[in-house]
Design an enzyme around this catalytic site. Structure first.
Site, PDB file in Angstrom:
ATOM      1  N   ASP A   1       0.808  -1.550  -0.256  1.00 48.98           N
ATOM      2  CA  ASP A   1       0.089  -0.240  -0.259  1.00 48.98           C
ATOM      3  C   ASP A   1       0.934   1.124   0.049  1.00 48.98           C
ATOM      4  OD1 ASP A   1      -1.637  -2.027   0.478  1.00 48.98           O
ATOM      5  OD2 ASP A   1      -2.847  -1.061   2.049  1.00 48.98           O
TER       6      ASP A   1
ATOM      7  N   ASP B   1       0.637   4.198  -2.763  1.00 47.09           N
ATOM      8  CA  ASP B   1       0.243   5.562  -2.315  1.00 47.09           C
ATOM      9  C   ASP B   1       1.503   6.965  -2.818  1.00 47.09           C
ATOM     10  OD1 ASP B   1      -2.077   5.226  -0.998  1.00 47.09           O
ATOM     11  OD2 ASP B   1      -1.069   4.414   0.935  1.00 47.09           O
TER      12      ASP B   1
ATOM     13  N   SER C   1     -12.154   7.306  -0.404  1.00 45.81           N
ATOM     14  CA  SER C   1     -11.390   6.326   0.121  1.00 45.81           C
ATOM     15  C   SER C   1     -10.492   7.914   1.213  1.00 45.81           C
ATOM     16  CB  SER C   1     -10.094   6.727  -1.303  1.00 45.81           C
ATOM     17  OG  SER C   1     -10.736   5.939  -1.910  1.00 45.81           O
TER      18      SER C   1
ATOM     19  N   LYS D   1      -9.121   0.842  10.932  1.00 48.40           N
ATOM     20  CA  LYS D   1      -9.389   0.534  10.102  1.00 48.40           C
ATOM     21  C   LYS D   1      -8.717  -0.515  10.097  1.00 48.40           C
ATOM     22  CE  LYS D   1      -7.548   1.974   5.575  1.00 48.40           C
ATOM     23  NZ  LYS D   1      -7.306   0.982   5.142  1.00 48.40           N
TER      24      LYS D   1
ATOM     25  N   GLU E   1     -17.222  -2.796   7.191  1.00 50.51           N
ATOM     26  CA  GLU E   1     -16.845  -4.035   6.511  1.00 50.51           C
ATOM     27  C   GLU E   1     -16.604  -5.301   6.775  1.00 50.51           C
ATOM     28  OE1 GLU E   1     -13.984  -1.570   4.742  1.00 50.51           O
ATOM     29  OE2 GLU E   1     -12.448  -3.257   4.622  1.00 50.51           O
TER      30      GLU E   1
ATOM     31  N   LYS F   1     -10.929  10.704  12.695  1.00 54.84           N
ATOM     32  CA  LYS F   1     -12.600  11.077  12.001  1.00 54.84           C
ATOM     33  C   LYS F   1     -12.270  12.662  13.214  1.00 54.84           C
ATOM     34  CE  LYS F   1     -14.294   6.632   9.987  1.00 54.84           C
ATOM     35  NZ  LYS F   1     -15.219   5.893  10.667  1.00 54.84           N
TER      36      LYS F   1
ATOM     37  N   LYS G   1      -1.801   4.463   8.287  1.00 56.58           N
ATOM     38  CA  LYS G   1      -1.217   3.572   8.355  1.00 56.58           C
ATOM     39  C   LYS G   1       0.125   2.306   8.644  1.00 56.58           C
ATOM     40  CE  LYS G   1      -2.323   1.581   5.149  1.00 56.58           C
ATOM     41  NZ  LYS G   1      -2.674   1.662   3.231  1.00 56.58           N
TER      42      LYS G   1
ATOM     43  N   CYS H   1      28.119 -30.119   4.755  1.00 59.14           N
ATOM     44  CA  CYS H   1      30.050 -30.154   3.675  1.00 59.14           C
ATOM     45  C   CYS H   1      30.616 -31.113   4.778  1.00 59.14           C
ATOM     46  CB  CYS H   1      30.552 -29.243   3.504  1.00 59.14           C
ATOM     47  SG  CYS H   1      32.227 -28.885   3.154  1.00 59.14           S
TER      48      CYS H   1
ATOM     49  N   CYS I   1      37.800 -25.937   2.891  1.00 60.14           N
ATOM     50  CA  CYS I   1      38.230 -24.357   2.613  1.00 60.14           C
ATOM     51  C   CYS I   1      38.841 -23.593   4.125  1.00 60.14           C
ATOM     52  CB  CYS I   1      37.769 -23.675   2.029  1.00 60.14           C
ATOM     53  SG  CYS I   1      36.010 -23.656   3.109  1.00 60.14           S
TER      54      CYS I   1
END
Ligand code: IVH
Length: 711
Positions: free
Chosen positions: A57, A61, A106, A142, A201, A325, A349, A465, A470
């Site tokens: 998001d 944005d 939105s 949210k 929602e 709000k 967010k 291994c 090495c």
């Protein structure tokens, strides 16, 4: 709608546009605006139509803001079909469309306290509130699900629709009716409302989401990537019966329209947003309660948002931020709207948990016991506050199970403090140029020119291994040996070990105890003081209890717990030279695999020499008080005694007997020695009983006597 090639191109273009800073000429700006419009429309389609975004998001944005700012600079170049000029999203053709009573806008986004302070400042300007006064805000979660608009007429649920493009949604009343938290009837008429539209929602609880996916897995169905997809997918079922089975719920967060029988607007009768939500709660809707707060002033808002950011993982529903709000309706109206969002609200967010990036390469690391770990190298991507460019792929099976390929676009997730991991490859963004990842058959770390074939033992996920030629494993063992969980040598961190290793001062573990302090003092970044501190912590480590030493030796599967169990049994580390497999497995919790590994270690002459060398350099190899298990309370019947069971017991298993002994304060040991106090001899006891009798110092008990003794 989009071909894979186009999708790929838009994905690449998005990342390019995100990096570009300025567009000096009008021509460059015009081209960038065209590109931005195209990619934004593409991402909106991925998000709203497919429910499967390929950028975070946050990235979306930023693209949107870039376009907005260019349009502000060159208003004459604004295209009528620009995503800024309408509320976003397309409709699919599966459901009839329905026009919303008022457009569904939105929200603008914010990502930190500063953004919220800016928002507050703007609200004060728009509402003519003096800077020193507080505005009242409502903050609520949210919710991260699927948006729904509910129309009630004459107290009955009349229509439910998705958000669609904000003007027109898709009608799915039948599906909404099966969601139990959406009342079919609500007494709006009591308040003189004949027709209302609510916004909310549709969600699925995280634990139910897990169950849904488990069920799908059992049925061989593709899994949902997240609860949002499960919720929106559930809402969009062709058959409402299937929606009903999904366990969906709906939160309501806005009263968007209310009119009386004459069609006159009634919204003004509710003075604040908080009142309208409380009213909806009283009418039987599911509304945020404890997670909703009226805040005086923006500082309280910031605090509440931070508190919820921290609680996010514990909340039963997926939330991706908080919504702030303005509480008073009259002030909301004074703020007004853009074509995209209300000016009286803003989303705060939380930091993204997922992002996409490209898998550019796979590198391999070797660990302290030789395990080869593949590591994905990614194009750097910003995720939840850190930049990520490498992610472990664990082992070959992980790569196969996820069908990862070099060149793939991959979804990376980082939740809370969890280390980042690759969720999946985005197969639909493949071009055909991707290469499968062939797991090496020879040690990929070894650069000596003498290839060493890897081995994968039964029951193990990792290729190993077996004989390091090495030095790479030596380095890992050194890093482990001095680390906090092992010998805990302060001042000898990973990068210093690497530096000393390169200088040739550290090769074997014994070298740690004969460092050339005078030469270290000459190194950049070191001084007399830091060298003295280092020396002091090494001297201190020499006196460590032997369980730390055992744990520090990088014996495969030998963790802290078993190290402690072994240390409790031995007077001296080198006693283990003579231990048989049985001696190990007699100890409760010591399994055959780790037993064999420890035994193999102590059968290697090189390892014995190493330990002897360490001892001669002053490292403690003798059992310390710290290695002996804490004595149980002094009045326990077997307090402080060591005990050993041999032969077959009649009334209980050996483990059970050992647990009983331990509960009675005894310490279980596995060998007969002069330190043994009690031997419990079961049926057919053999050599141990004989040895104990010979010693003459051991109290020999029958099973019955033992049980009597512990009561
Ligand atoms: S209010 C005019 N409140 O976020 C204001 N939206 O971009 C309209 N959302 O998809 C939105 N939780 O469905 C509001 N507590 C909440 C919300 C919320 C989730 C979603 C909404 C929309 C998006 C807004």
């Amino acid at each position: 709608m989009y071909t894979p090639e186009q999708q790929r191109a838009f994905y690449d273009l998005s990342k390019e546009l995100l990096e570009k800073e300025t567009h000096p000429s009008r021509e460059a700006a015009e081209a960038a605006m065209r590109d931005l419009r195209d990619v934004i429309l593409y991402h909106e389609w991925r998000y709203y139509v497919l429910n499967d975004p390929v950028v975070s998001d946050y990235e979306y944005d930023r693209l949107f803001k870039k376009l907005e700012s260019l349009e502000a600079q060159f208003p004459e170049l604004i295209a009528p079909d620009s995503p800024t000029q309408r509320v976003s999203a397309d409709l699919t053709e599966d459901f009839p469309s329905a026009e919303h009573l008022t457009p569904m806008l939105s929200l603008a986004n914010s990502y930190n306290a500063e953004d919220l302070f800016d928002f507050d400042e703007q609200v004060k300007k728009l509402t003519l509130t003096p800077a020193e006064d507080d505005v009242e805000y409502v903050v609520e979660p949210k919710f991260d699900g699927g948006t729904i608009a509910l129309v009630y007429e004459n107290d009955l649920l009349h229509r439910a629709a998705t958000r669609g493009n904000g003007i027109m949604g898709e009608e799915m009343t039948a599906n909404a009716r099966v969601i139990r938290s959406i009342p079919l009837k609500a007494a709006f008429s009591k308040f003189g409302f004949q027709k209302v539209e609510l916004r909310g929602e549709v969600l699925i609880r995280k634990d139910i989401f897990t169950q849904v996916n488990q069920k799908r897995e059992a049925e061989g169905l593709p899994l949902f990537a997240n609860p949002r997809n499960a919720a929106t997918g559930g809402l969009r079922m062709k058959d409402p019966k299937e929606t009903a089975q999904r366990g969906l719920e709906a939160f309501v967060y806005q009263l968007a329209f209310a009119a009386d029988a004459e069609g006159a607007d009634q919204l003004d009768r509710l003075a604040t947003h908080d009142e309208s939500i409380a009213l909806l709660g009283n009418l039987g809707f599911k509304v945020p309660v404890e997670e909703r707060k009226v805040c005086r002033g923006i500082q309280e808002v910031v605090d509440f948002c931070n508190r919820w950011q921290a609680r996010r993982e514990d909340y039963p529903y997926e939330i991706d931020g908080m919504v702030v709000k303005v509480n008073r309706r009259d002030l909301q109206e004074r703020c007004g709207y853009t074509s995209h969002h209300p000016r009286w609200a803003i989303a705060y967010k939380f930091q993204a948990k997922q992002a996409t990036s490209r898998l550019v390469n796979v590198e391999y690391q070797v660990g302290k016991v030789g395990s080869i770990t593949p590591v994905a190298k990614l194009e750097p991507v910003h995720l939840a506050g850190v930049t990520i460019s490498s992610v472990s792929l664990h082992n070959e099976d992980f790569i196969r199970a996820k069908d990862l390929r070099i060149g793939d676009t991959v979804l990376v997730e980082r939740a809370g403090d969890v280390i980042p991991y690759i969720v999946k490859a985005m197969a639909e963004l493949r071009t055909g140029e991707e290469r499968t990842i062939g797991f090496p058959r020879f040690c990929p770390v070894n650069d000596t020119g003498n290839p060493v074939e890897l081995v994968r033992e039964e029951g193990e996920a990792a290729w190993r291994c077996p004989v390091c030629v090495c030095g790479a494993q030596d380095l890992q063992r050194l890093i482990w040996h001095v680390s906090k969980d092992a010998m805990d040598i302060e001042g000898l961190g990973k990068s210093i070990v690497e530096r000393f290793f390169e200088l040739g001062w550290l090769r074997s573990l014994a070298d740690v105890y004969r460092l050339p302090y005078d030469q270290i003092e000459q190194l950049e970044g070191f001084g007399a003081k830091s060298v003295a501190n280092l020396q002091a912590s090494i001297e201190k480590a020499k006196q460590n209890p032997i369980h730390r030493l055992l744990h520090s030796l990088s014996i495969h599967h030998l963790g802290q717990k078993i190290s402690k169990l072994l240390a409790a049994e031995i007077g001296h580390v080198l006693d283990l030279k003579n231990w048989t497999l049985e001696d190990y497995t007699h100890i409760k919790d010591v399994g055959p695999v780790v037993a064999e590994n420890v035994m193999a270690y102590f059968q290697q002459p090189g390892n014995i020499r190493l330990l002897e060398e360490m001892e001669s350099l002053g490292v403690n190899l003798r059992q310390t008080d710290d290695d002996r298990p804490r004595a149980a309370s002094a009045d326990a019947p077997l307090a402080g005694k060591s005990i050993l069971f041999t032969g077959t017991l009649q009334t209980m298993g050996r483990k059970e007997a050992q647990e009983k002994a331990e509960a009675a304060g005894a310490r279980n040991v596995s060998a007969v020695s002069s330190k043994l106090d009690i031997l419990v001899a079961g049926e057919a006891a053999g050599s141990k009983l004989k040895k104990a009798r010979e010693l003459g110092t051991v109290q020999v008990l029958t099973e019955e006597e033992f049980l009597n003794l512990i009561g």
